[in-house]
Design a protein around this motif. Structure first.
Motif, PDB file in Angstrom:
ATOM      1  N   SER A  57       8.648 -55.144  38.176  1.00 32.25           N
ATOM      2  CA  SER A  57       8.297 -56.561  38.314  1.00 32.25           C
ATOM      3  C   SER A  57       8.857 -57.163  39.586  1.00 32.25           C
ATOM      4  O   SER A  57       8.355 -58.185  40.066  1.00 32.25           O
ATOM      5  CB  SER A  57       8.828 -57.369  37.122  1.00 32.25           C
ATOM      6  N   THR A  58       9.898 -56.558  40.144  1.00 31.81           N
ATOM      7  CA  THR A  58      10.454 -57.087  41.384  1.00 31.81           C
ATOM      8  C   THR A  58       9.433 -57.034  42.514  1.00 31.81           C
ATOM      9  O   THR A  58       9.559 -57.770  43.488  1.00 31.81           O
ATOM     10  CB  THR A  58      11.735 -56.356  41.806  1.00 31.81           C
ATOM     11  N   TYR A  59       8.420 -56.211  42.351  1.00 26.33           N
ATOM     12  CA  TYR A  59       7.351 -56.106  43.356  1.00 26.33           C
ATOM     13  C   TYR A  59       6.786 -57.480  43.701  1.00 26.33           C
ATOM     14  O   TYR A  59       6.579 -57.797  44.870  1.00 26.33           O
ATOM     15  CB  TYR A  59       6.250 -55.188  42.824  1.00 26.33           C
ATOM     16  N   TYR A  60       6.525 -58.281  42.680  1.00 26.69           N
ATOM     17  CA  TYR A  60       5.922 -59.598  42.893  1.00 26.69           C
ATOM     18  C   TYR A  60       6.854 -60.517  43.679  1.00 26.69           C
ATOM     19  O   TYR A  60       6.429 -61.214  44.597  1.00 26.69           O
ATOM     20  CB  TYR A  60       5.536 -60.244  41.563  1.00 26.69           C
ATOM     21  N   ALA A  61       8.111 -60.518  43.290  1.00 17.93           N
ATOM     22  CA  ALA A  61       9.084 -61.357  43.993  1.00 17.93           C
ATOM     23  C   ALA A  61       9.326 -60.837  45.408  1.00 17.93           C
ATOM     24  O   ALA A  61       9.439 -61.622  46.351  1.00 17.93           O
ATOM     25  CB  ALA A  61      10.394 -61.414  43.204  1.00 17.93           C
ATOM     26  N   ASP A  62       9.398 -59.516  45.542  1.00 13.56           N
ATOM     27  CA  ASP A  62       9.600 -58.942  46.868  1.00 13.56           C
ATOM     28  C   ASP A  62       8.427 -59.240  47.794  1.00 13.56           C
ATOM     29  O   ASP A  62       8.605 -59.347  49.004  1.00 13.56           O
ATOM     30  CB  ASP A  62       9.819 -57.430  46.761  1.00 13.56           C
ATOM     31  N   ALA A  63       7.225 -59.376  47.219  1.00 20.30           N
ATOM     32  CA  ALA A  63       6.046 -59.712  48.033  1.00 20.30           C
ATOM     33  C   ALA A  63       6.192 -61.080  48.675  1.00 20.30           C
ATOM     34  O   ALA A  63       5.730 -61.301  49.799  1.00 20.30           O
ATOM     35  CB  ALA A  63       4.779 -59.639  47.187  1.00 20.30           C
ATOM     36  N   LEU A 122       7.248 -59.319  31.397  1.00 17.75           N
ATOM     37  CA  LEU A 122       8.312 -59.296  30.388  1.00 17.75           C
ATOM     38  C   LEU A 122       7.764 -59.595  28.988  1.00 17.75           C
ATOM     39  O   LEU A 122       8.120 -58.922  28.015  1.00 17.75           O
ATOM     40  CB  LEU A 122       9.405 -60.304  30.748  1.00 17.75           C
ATOM     41  N   ILE A 123       6.898 -60.598  28.888  1.00 16.89           N
ATOM     42  CA  ILE A 123       6.336 -60.977  27.585  1.00 16.89           C
ATOM     43  C   ILE A 123       5.416 -59.888  27.050  1.00 16.89           C
ATOM     44  O   ILE A 123       5.481 -59.536  25.863  1.00 16.89           O
ATOM     45  CB  ILE A 123       5.596 -62.326  27.684  1.00 16.89           C
ATOM     46  N   ASP A 124       4.555 -59.336  27.894  1.00 18.44           N
ATOM     47  CA  ASP A 124       3.614 -58.308  27.443  1.00 18.44           C
ATOM     48  C   ASP A 124       4.340 -57.109  26.846  1.00 18.44           C
ATOM     49  O   ASP A 124       3.981 -56.618  25.779  1.00 18.44           O
ATOM     50  CB  ASP A 124       2.720 -57.841  28.600  1.00 18.44           C
ATOM     51  N   HIS A 125       5.366 -56.638  27.546  1.00 15.64           N
ATOM     52  CA  HIS A 125       6.074 -55.463  27.030  1.00 15.64           C
ATOM     53  C   HIS A 125       6.984 -55.798  25.852  1.00 15.64           C
ATOM     54  O   HIS A 125       7.201 -54.952  24.984  1.00 15.64           O
ATOM     55  CB  HIS A 125       6.827 -54.758  28.154  1.00 15.64           C
ATOM     56  N   LEU A 126       7.484 -57.019  25.785  1.00 16.18           N
ATOM     57  CA  LEU A 126       8.251 -57.427  24.607  1.00 16.18           C
ATOM     58  C   LEU A 126       7.349 -57.452  23.375  1.00 16.18           C
ATOM     59  O   LEU A 126       7.734 -56.985  22.303  1.00 16.18           O
ATOM     60  CB  LEU A 126       8.901 -58.797  24.832  1.00 16.18           C
ATOM     61  N   ALA A 127       6.141 -57.975  23.537  1.00 17.22           N
ATOM     62  CA  ALA A 127       5.179 -57.979  22.422  1.00 17.22           C
ATOM     63  C   ALA A 127       4.856 -56.550  21.999  1.00 17.22           C
ATOM     64  O   ALA A 127       4.751 -56.259  20.795  1.00 17.22           O
ATOM     65  CB  ALA A 127       3.918 -58.729  22.826  1.00 17.22           C
ATOM     66  N   GLU A 128       4.705 -55.651  22.965  1.00 15.35           N
ATOM     67  CA  GLU A 128       4.452 -54.237  22.640  1.00 15.35           C
ATOM     68  C   GLU A 128       5.614 -53.649  21.843  1.00 15.35           C
ATOM     69  O   GLU A 128       5.410 -53.018  20.804  1.00 15.35           O
ATOM     70  CB  GLU A 128       4.248 -53.442  23.928  1.00 15.35           C
ATOM     71  N   MET A 138       1.996 -51.883  41.117  1.00 12.15           N
ATOM     72  CA  MET A 138       2.780 -51.354  40.031  1.00 12.15           C
ATOM     73  C   MET A 138       2.162 -50.049  39.593  1.00 12.15           C
ATOM     74  O   MET A 138       0.989 -49.806  39.791  1.00 12.15           O
ATOM     75  CB  MET A 138       2.842 -52.356  38.902  1.00 12.15           C
ATOM     76  N   SER A 139       2.956 -49.253  38.951  1.00 13.14           N
ATOM     77  CA  SER A 139       2.560 -47.894  38.638  1.00 13.14           C
ATOM     78  C   SER A 139       2.301 -47.699  37.148  1.00 13.14           C
ATOM     79  O   SER A 139       2.921 -48.343  36.312  1.00 13.14           O
ATOM     80  CB  SER A 139       3.696 -46.965  39.087  1.00 13.14           C
ATOM     81  N   ASP A 140       1.376 -46.798  36.852  1.00 10.50           N
ATOM     82  CA  ASP A 140       1.147 -46.391  35.465  1.00 10.50           C
ATOM     83  C   ASP A 140       1.840 -45.071  35.167  1.00 10.50           C
ATOM     84  O   ASP A 140       1.706 -44.528  34.079  1.00 10.50           O
ATOM     85  CB  ASP A 140      -0.351 -46.262  35.189  1.00 10.50           C
ATOM     86  N   GLU A 141       2.569 -44.529  36.143  1.00 12.04           N
ATOM     87  CA  GLU A 141       3.285 -43.278  35.945  1.00 12.04           C
ATOM     88  C   GLU A 141       4.450 -43.508  34.992  1.00 12.04           C
ATOM     89  O   GLU A 141       5.028 -44.592  34.941  1.00 12.04           O
ATOM     90  CB  GLU A 141       3.819 -42.756  37.275  1.00 12.04           C
ATOM     91  N   THR A 142       4.803 -42.468  34.245  1.00  9.49           N
ATOM     92  CA  THR A 142       5.926 -42.566  33.323  1.00  9.49           C
ATOM     93  C   THR A 142       7.178 -42.936  34.102  1.00  9.49           C
ATOM     94  O   THR A 142       7.532 -42.262  35.076  1.00  9.49           O
ATOM     95  CB  THR A 142       6.133 -41.236  32.586  1.00  9.49           C
ATOM     96  N   PRO A 143       7.840 -44.015  33.704  1.00  7.45           N
ATOM     97  CA  PRO A 143       9.034 -44.470  34.427  1.00  7.45           C
ATOM     98  C   PRO A 143      10.177 -43.459  34.349  1.00  7.45           C
ATOM     99  O   PRO A 143      10.396 -42.823  33.317  1.00  7.45           O
ATOM    100  CB  PRO A 143       9.430 -45.756  33.699  1.00  7.45           C
ATOM    101  N   THR A 144      10.878 -43.331  35.442  1.00 13.19           N
ATOM    102  CA  THR A 144      12.079 -42.509  35.490  1.00 13.19           C
ATOM    103  C   THR A 144      13.240 -43.336  34.966  1.00 13.19           C
ATOM    104  O   THR A 144      13.368 -44.515  35.292  1.00 13.19           O
ATOM    105  CB  THR A 144      12.363 -42.077  36.945  1.00 13.19           C
TER     106      THR A 144
END
Length: 160
Positions: free
Chosen positions: A145-151, A59-65, A1-7
């Motif tokens: 997050s699809t990265y994990y499922a795609d893996a 999903l939970i981490d960013h919802l809390a943020e 996953m990336s820390d770059e600003t999302p497009t």
């Protein structure tokens, strides 16, 4: 996953998040066929349970943020070790019951995200309070997050 600003683009942020969840659940529907061997991606191990755990945590981490920032509170940093950790529970067989639980959990999280994002004005989405990415950028970041499922992949078409 990336820390770059999302497009971002002109898609509805709530639909982006729920579409991500739909993608994960479509793959997860094939995971009761998992043979018990972890998949190796980017020097890490992935299993059906780990993929569901990581998507859910993201999903939970960013919802809390998002909620903390809306309330004018400091966010709590994520000290989880992300996908570097594979727990004994991650290695368990993935059953139809596990799939049902994952569908229930992720569908509810998707509804919470959609409800929250749809309640925000375009200004709140693009000029979000607090430090960090805008709420629109966060919604688009969640697609990673699809990265994990795609893996783990689609196990009805997987061949070794």
């Amino acid at each position: 996953m990336s820390d770059e600003t999302p497009t971002t683009d002109d898609r509805d942020p709530a639909s982006v998040v729920t579409g991500t969840i739909d993608h994960v659940l479509a793959l997860a529907a094939t995971w009761p066929a998992w043979d018990g061997r972890p998949r190796h991606t980017d020097e890490r191990l992935y299993t059906p349970h780990k993929a569901i755990r990581r998507v859910t945590d993201h999903l939970i981490d960013h919802l809390a943020e998002l909620e903390a920032r809306l309330a004018g509170q400091e966010t709590i940093p994520d000290h989880w070790h992300a996908s570097a950790s594979t727990t004994p529970a991650d290695l368990a067989t993935f059953t139809d019951h596990d799939l049902d639980e994952a569908k229930s959990r992720l569908t509810r999280l998707g509804l919470i995200w959609a409800t929250r994002l749809n309640a925000l004005t375009p200004d709140h989405l693009d000029h979000s309070p607090g430090e960090g990415w805008t709420f629109r950028q966060i919604a688009f970041h969640l697609t990673e997050s699809t990265y994990y499922a795609d893996a783990v992949g689609n196990l009805t078409t997987h061949s070794d």
